[in-house]
Design a protein around this motif. Structure first.
Motif, PDB file in Angstrom:
ATOM      1  N   UNK A 412      54.599  38.625 -25.232  1.00  0.00           N
ATOM      2  CA  UNK A 412      54.180  37.224 -25.362  1.00  0.00           C
ATOM      3  C   UNK A 412      55.378  36.318 -25.656  1.00  0.00           C
ATOM      4  N   UNK A 413      56.221  36.707 -26.600  1.00  0.00           N
ATOM      5  CA  UNK A 413      57.361  35.860 -26.943  1.00  0.00           C
ATOM      6  C   UNK A 413      58.385  35.816 -25.815  1.00  0.00           C
ATOM      7  N   UNK A 414      58.481  36.894 -25.031  1.00  0.00           N
ATOM      8  CA  UNK A 414      59.367  36.852 -23.870  1.00  0.00           C
ATOM      9  C   UNK A 414      58.857  35.859 -22.834  1.00  0.00           C
ATOM     10  N   UNK A 415      57.541  35.790 -22.655  1.00  0.00           N
ATOM     11  CA  UNK A 415      56.991  34.844 -21.677  1.00  0.00           C
ATOM     12  C   UNK A 415      57.245  33.393 -22.067  1.00  0.00           C
ATOM     13  N   UNK A 416      57.430  33.135 -23.371  1.00  0.00           N
ATOM     14  CA  UNK A 416      57.648  31.760 -23.815  1.00  0.00           C
ATOM     15  C   UNK A 416      59.000  31.217 -23.351  1.00  0.00           C
ATOM     16  N   UNK A 417      60.031  32.074 -23.344  1.00  0.00           N
ATOM     17  CA  UNK A 417      61.330  31.590 -22.869  1.00  0.00           C
ATOM     18  C   UNK A 417      61.584  31.946 -21.410  1.00  0.00           C
ATOM     19  N   UNK A 418      60.808  32.876 -20.849  1.00  0.00           N
ATOM     20  CA  UNK A 418      61.028  33.270 -19.455  1.00  0.00           C
ATOM     21  C   UNK A 418      60.719  32.130 -18.490  1.00  0.00           C
ATOM     22  N   UNK A 419      59.588  31.442 -18.685  1.00  0.00           N
ATOM     23  CA  UNK A 419      59.186  30.403 -17.731  1.00  0.00           C
ATOM     24  C   UNK A 419      60.169  29.234 -17.689  1.00  0.00           C
ATOM     25  N   UNK A 420      60.555  28.611 -18.819  1.00  0.00           N
ATOM     26  CA  UNK A 420      61.513  27.500 -18.707  1.00  0.00           C
ATOM     27  C   UNK A 420      62.855  27.926 -18.127  1.00  0.00           C
ATOM     28  N   UNK A 421      63.328  29.136 -18.490  1.00  0.00           N
ATOM     29  CA  UNK A 421      64.601  29.595 -17.926  1.00  0.00           C
ATOM     30  C   UNK A 421      64.477  29.856 -16.432  1.00  0.00           C
ATOM     31  N   UNK A 422      63.370  30.414 -16.012  1.00  0.00           N
ATOM     32  CA  UNK A 422      63.128  30.684 -14.594  1.00  0.00           C
ATOM     33  C   UNK A 422      63.101  29.384 -13.794  1.00  0.00           C
ATOM     34  N   UNK A 423      62.377  28.388 -14.281  1.00  0.00           N
ATOM     35  CA  UNK A 423      62.301  27.105 -13.568  1.00  0.00           C
ATOM     36  C   UNK A 423      63.642  26.388 -13.581  1.00  0.00           C
ATOM     37  N   UNK A 424      64.396  26.541 -14.675  1.00  0.00           N
ATOM     38  CA  UNK A 424      65.712  25.901 -14.739  1.00  0.00           C
ATOM     39  C   UNK A 424      66.665  26.518 -13.712  1.00  0.00           C
ATOM     40  N   UNK A 425      66.635  27.831 -13.569  1.00  0.00           N
ATOM     41  CA  UNK A 425      67.466  28.485 -12.554  1.00  0.00           C
ATOM     42  C   UNK A 425      67.031  28.069 -11.152  1.00  0.00           C
ATOM     43  N   UNK A 426      65.749  27.974 -10.933  1.00  0.00           N
ATOM     44  CA  UNK A 426      65.259  27.549  -9.624  1.00  0.00           C
ATOM     45  C   UNK A 426      65.702  26.128  -9.301  1.00  0.00           C
ATOM     46  N   UNK A 427      65.640  25.255 -10.297  1.00  0.00           N
ATOM     47  CA  UNK A 427      66.069  23.867 -10.082  1.00  0.00           C
ATOM     48  C   UNK A 427      67.567  23.790  -9.825  1.00  0.00           C
ATOM     49  N   UNK A 428      68.345  24.624 -10.512  1.00  0.00           N
ATOM     50  CA  UNK A 428      69.797  24.619 -10.322  1.00  0.00           C
ATOM     51  C   UNK A 428      70.160  25.003  -8.888  1.00  0.00           C
ATOM     52  N   UNK A 429      69.579  26.078  -8.393  1.00  0.00           N
ATOM     53  CA  UNK A 429      69.921  26.522  -7.044  1.00  0.00           C
ATOM     54  C   UNK A 429      69.241  25.679  -5.972  1.00  0.00           C
TER      55      UNK A 429
END
Length: 473
Positions: A412-429
């Protein structure tokens, strides 16, 4: 004739009297150990008697010095009842109680008090204390009118609208708008965020209105405003209406009709489908995942005005992410959901709950690979996002294998930081892809200009189409 070793009574008395006395004394000596053990057990069972003596001692000392006061430590406030008014912490002050002098008919001042008078004093004090406790309990259980202060209203409405969940919905909508192709329009972006936020507040408020009797049975939700009676149901419905109407109006006329229609559909899906399904079938988890997947699609349609592959890709990412997030959360709340009467996978189908969480953790890897195929990011994005996707998949496998609270909490706690980091990487590329494509468009424009200057008759039509296609992409 030698004298037998009898007791003193048998020696002093003769005849049948001495024999009777000797028989009684001998029997008493034989039964004395049993009587002693019986007495010892009774004392152990009635150990409260020693506390009685201590209580009588304190009362006797208090009677000797009637000016003696006892400062009582204030009783800690119990958990606030849902229908009682919550008192502020500043009002909880220590109170000094003076012990009521109990004057029996005659209490001697000597230290050797009569046993009968002490017992009467104890019974009188116990009766009076029980009467006081009964009155206090009766006062605490009385219904009190809740007073709504204007200063508390913003916080109450924020909890009614689940402000943290609304913030997550708005952030995913902004990610969908930013990842959509085309120029970034700031007024349209702000109107999209405002309309989506108001629609989310309305849906969450209606959801709490429907679930008041069930939320009162759960520790996680028993302090919600409607459950505690901080606001009336009429005020909650009015607040939801005041959020839904302008929110849908902003999305429909301020952005575009397609985004407004998605907003209305999401409110309906959350309040009229997901909420009642929570008590009927485990299918509510899949319906709730669709509700969470629509906001980034709304951001995409707000920027482009249409539904295409990129919008469905973002919706699929949010759809899959919610299963490890919610299944891990619900695993630690199984007792709460069971008391509330909710039909969740973690309660009725625990093995399926773990399998579904692991499947969608692995699905995130496939969706990351599909992003460059659909021309949303570059091919570097699947490689860079692979470590965080592998990590959440590893935690999903641990949750599937161990099936305990520790593994579910980590997932659960991994999912809390996984989504914003995932979207941030997607936005960067995505931005890197946009810079590369703008460079390619400039090169094609320069070639087109040079060819047009060289007066090639067939080139303008050919390169004008090429130029238009590159610009649109």
């Amino acid at each position: 004739m030698a004298a037998s070793p009898h007791t003193l009574s048998s020696r002093l008395l003769t005849g049948w009297v001495g024999g009777c006395v000797w028989y009684l004394e001998r029997r008493a000596m034989q039964e004395s150990p049993h009587k002693f053990m019986h007495l010892f057990r009774n004392i152990n069972k009635q150990w409260i008697t020693f506390q009685h003596f201590n209580f009588l001692k304190r009362m006797y000392v208090t009677q000797l010095n009637r000016s003696l006061n006892q400062q009582v430590k204030p009783k800690p406030e119990p958990v606030t009842s849902p229908f009682l008014e919550k008192t502020s912490s500043g009002q909880a002050k220590a109170e000094v109680h003076e012990l009521r002098p109990i004057s029996p008919p005659s209490l001697p001042l000597s230290r050797k008090a009569n046993e009968k008078e002490l017992i009467e004093l104890e019974s009188a004090s116990v009766i009076e204390a029980s009467i006081d406790v009964g009155n206090a309990t009766k006062e605490e259980k009385q219904w009190k009118e809740m007073k709504l202060h204007v200063d508390d209203l913003p916080g109450i409405l924020a909890r009614l609208s689940k402000i943290k969940l609304t913030a997550l919905v708005v952030s995913t909508t902004s990610a969908g708008f930013a990842l959509a192709p085309g120029p970034f329009d700031w007024p349209c972006f702000l109107l999209t965020l405002l309309g989506t936020g108001l629609a989310s507040c309305a849906a969450n408020s209606i959801n709490q209105f429907f679930e008041v009797p069930f939320d009162s049975n759960m520790n996680r939700t028993k302090n919600r405003p409607l459950v505690r009676g901080q606001i009336s149901p009429l005020l909650a419905v009015s607040f939801a209406t005041c959020c839904a109407l302008p929110g849908v109006a902003l999305l429909t006329w301020g952005v575009n009709p397609l985004t407004g229609a998605l907003g209305v559909f999401n409110i309906f899906l959350y309040t009229c489908c997901y909420t009642p399904l929570k008590r009927i079938s485990i299918a509510n988890t899949w319906v709730g995942a669709v509700v969470g997947a629509i906001p980034p699609v709304m951001g995409w349609t707000a920027a482009t005005g249409c539904l295409d592959a990129g919008a469905f890709l973002l919706g699929g990412i949010l759809y899959s992410w919610q299963f490890p997030h919610f299944n891990a959360l619900s695993w630690g709340l199984r007792e709460d959901y069971s008391r509330g009467g909710y039909c969740m996978m973690s309660v009725t189908h625990p093995a399926l709950c773990r399998r579904v969480a692991l499947r969608h953790c692995l699905a995130l890897i496939g969706l990351s690979t599909a992003a460059p195929i659909l021309d949303v990011t570059t091919w570097t994005f699947p490689v860079i996002s692979l470590p965080i996707n592998l990590y959440i998949s590893y935690l999903g496998f641990r949750f599937y294998r161990d099936a305990d609270r520790k593994s579910s909490r980590k997932l659960f706690f991994c999912s809390l930081w996984h989504l914003p980091l995932f979207l941030l990487l997607m936005l960067t590329y995505y931005l890197l892809r946009g810079t590369r494509r703008r460079t390619v468009w400039k090169e094609h424009k320069n070639i087109y200009t040079s060819l047009q200057a060289s007066s090639l008759s067939s080139a303008p039509g050919l390169f004008s189409c090429c130029n238009k296609r590159v610009y649109e992409n």
